[in-house]
Design a protein around this motif. Sequence first.
Motif, mmCIF file in Angstrom:
data_model
loop_
_atom_site.group_PDB
_atom_site.id
_atom_site.type_symbol
_atom_site.label_atom_id
_atom_site.label_comp_id
_atom_site.label_asym_id
_atom_site.label_seq_id
_atom_site.Cartn_x
_atom_site.Cartn_y
_atom_site.Cartn_z
ATOM 1 N N LEU A 162 0.845 -1.196 0.000
ATOM 2 C CA LEU A 162 0.000 0.000 0.000
ATOM 3 C C LEU A 162 0.882 1.249 0.000
ATOM 4 O O LEU A 162 0.633 2.204 -0.742
ATOM 5 C CB LEU A 162 -0.904 -0.008 1.233
ATOM 6 C CG LEU A 162 -1.837 1.187 1.425
ATOM 7 C CD1 LEU A 162 -2.861 1.254 0.306
ATOM 8 C CD2 LEU A 162 -2.547 1.091 2.774
ATOM 9 N N ILE A 163 1.923 1.228 0.793
ATOM 10 C CA ILE A 163 2.818 2.379 0.895
ATOM 11 C C ILE A 163 3.582 2.615 -0.401
ATOM 12 O O ILE A 163 3.756 3.763 -0.833
ATOM 13 C CB ILE A 163 3.797 2.187 2.074
ATOM 14 C CG1 ILE A 163 3.028 2.239 3.407
ATOM 15 C CG2 ILE A 163 4.889 3.262 2.060
ATOM 16 C CD1 ILE A 163 3.859 1.878 4.617
ATOM 17 N N ASP A 164 4.017 1.531 -1.066
ATOM 18 C CA ASP A 164 4.811 1.737 -2.284
ATOM 19 C C ASP A 164 3.953 1.957 -3.530
ATOM 20 O O ASP A 164 4.474 2.109 -4.636
ATOM 21 C CB ASP A 164 5.801 0.583 -2.504
ATOM 22 C CG ASP A 164 5.134 -0.739 -2.935
ATOM 23 O OD1 ASP A 164 3.973 -0.730 -3.389
ATOM 24 O OD2 ASP A 164 5.791 -1.790 -2.824
ATOM 25 N N GLY A 165 2.617 1.981 -3.357
ATOM 26 C CA GLY A 165 1.731 2.317 -4.467
ATOM 27 C C GLY A 165 1.232 1.147 -5.279
ATOM 28 O O GLY A 165 0.489 1.334 -6.238
ATOM 29 N N THR A 166 1.596 -0.073 -4.884
ATOM 30 C CA THR A 166 1.112 -1.252 -5.599
ATOM 31 C C THR A 166 -0.383 -1.466 -5.356
ATOM 32 O O THR A 166 -1.090 -1.965 -6.237
ATOM 33 C CB THR A 166 1.887 -2.504 -5.154
ATOM 34 O OG1 THR A 166 3.283 -2.300 -5.396
ATOM 35 C CG2 THR A 166 1.429 -3.747 -5.897
ATOM 36 N N LEU A 167 -0.859 -1.103 -4.172
ATOM 37 C CA LEU A 167 -2.261 -1.276 -3.787
ATOM 38 C C LEU A 167 -2.937 0.075 -3.592
ATOM 39 O O LEU A 167 -2.283 1.071 -3.257
ATOM 40 C CB LEU A 167 -2.372 -2.069 -2.485
ATOM 41 C CG LEU A 167 -1.818 -3.489 -2.461
ATOM 42 C CD1 LEU A 167 -1.960 -4.067 -1.057
ATOM 43 C CD2 LEU A 167 -2.522 -4.373 -3.470
ATOM 44 N N ASP A 168 -4.264 0.079 -3.764
ATOM 45 C CA ASP A 168 -5.074 1.241 -3.403
ATOM 46 C C ASP A 168 -5.582 1.110 -1.969
ATOM 47 O O ASP A 168 -5.619 2.092 -1.226
ATOM 48 C CB ASP A 168 -6.264 1.383 -4.357
ATOM 49 C CG ASP A 168 -5.823 1.683 -5.770
ATOM 50 O OD1 ASP A 168 -5.049 2.639 -5.946
ATOM 51 O OD2 ASP A 168 -6.232 0.954 -6.698
ATOM 52 N N ILE A 169 -6.029 -0.081 -1.613
ATOM 53 C CA ILE A 169 -6.472 -0.363 -0.254
ATOM 54 C C ILE A 169 -6.027 -1.766 0.125
ATOM 55 O O ILE A 169 -5.768 -2.602 -0.732
ATOM 56 C CB ILE A 169 -8.007 -0.239 -0.086
ATOM 57 C CG1 ILE A 169 -8.729 -1.149 -1.075
ATOM 58 C CG2 ILE A 169 -8.469 1.201 -0.215
ATOM 59 C CD1 ILE A 169 -10.250 -1.141 -0.900
ATOM 60 N N ALA A 170 -5.929 -2.011 1.426
ATOM 61 C CA ALA A 170 -5.518 -3.322 1.918
ATOM 62 C C ALA A 170 -6.414 -3.712 3.086
ATOM 63 O O ALA A 170 -6.899 -2.853 3.824
ATOM 64 C CB ALA A 170 -4.061 -3.298 2.369
ATOM 65 N N ILE A 171 -6.653 -5.003 3.222
ATOM 66 C CA ILE A 171 -7.414 -5.521 4.360
ATOM 67 C C ILE A 171 -6.432 -6.181 5.313
ATOM 68 O O ILE A 171 -5.640 -7.038 4.906
ATOM 69 C CB ILE A 171 -8.485 -6.510 3.903
ATOM 70 C CG1 ILE A 171 -9.493 -5.807 2.996
ATOM 71 C CG2 ILE A 171 -9.209 -7.124 5.096
ATOM 72 C CD1 ILE A 171 -10.556 -6.708 2.427
#
Length: 298
Positions: free
Chosen positions: A136-145
């Motif tokens: 999430l921090i490196d921009g690979t994800l928009d949101i994480a559970i």
Amino acid sequence: MEIRHLRLIKAIVEEGSITRAMGVLHLSQSALSYQLKEAELQVGTPLFYRRNKKLILTPVGRKLYATADSVLRELDIANAEVKKMVNGEVGAIRISTECYTSYHWLPAVLKKFKGEFPNVEIEIVFEATHKPIEKLIDGTLDIAITSNPEQIETIEFISLFTDEMLAVVSNKHPWCDRTFVTAEDFQDISLIIHSLPLDTVSIFRTQLNPKGISPKKLIVLPLTEASIELVKADMGVIVLANWALQPYINDDIKAIRISAEGFFRQQYIARIRAREYPVYFDYFIKFLREEIKLENLK
């Protein structure tokens, strides 16, 4: 020449008369006539021949009409697309969880979500499953559970739902007749987990590691179905969320509470605090909460 002049030329030609063009453009006759004269002055030549109260395109008028038809069509398409983007109707959601079993609810959530937002793509980033916050921090994800809210200033953790974690055993297991087990009981069993490292596994992170407890044997098996088969064969114990367990409940296995009060895990949606998220993200979270609630009621 301005866009309003192109719209004026197009309306006069396609409506066939100034009167009908007035209605389409919401202009009075004097205003429409003024704009037409203004356009002709800017071009430096008449755009229409006036013949028997009819307006017929001049060669320059035909050229500008063709231009108006093309330009205005592209402009209308662009405006529609921008409007959808501003309103959160077009885009994508890249998501991952910290546990493979959490993907169990996805099909039902996606079906409902796509019914409301057909132009929003959902991308499941499986390779980020064991490190969703990092991705999430490196921009690979928009949101994480995640069930592990870390103290990171740039990340916002939104409460999603609470699930109870249960120990699943065969109907022949010594725990079968017990109403609950304790963390200390796990040191005498073969424990099946889905993945490593251990600090990403809820039972270790919150129950076993703080007490320095290690199971007699550890079996790492990513597939829930295969893990349940091992449990049925009395070859190990697995800890699953109550909703993740529902598809596998039968007479061959039993779910037992962990501690007298139960072992409950809070799940969160993690997202970047400073980022402006489109409205469809809020709907995705809403649908996810509703699906998990339905799973827990089954």
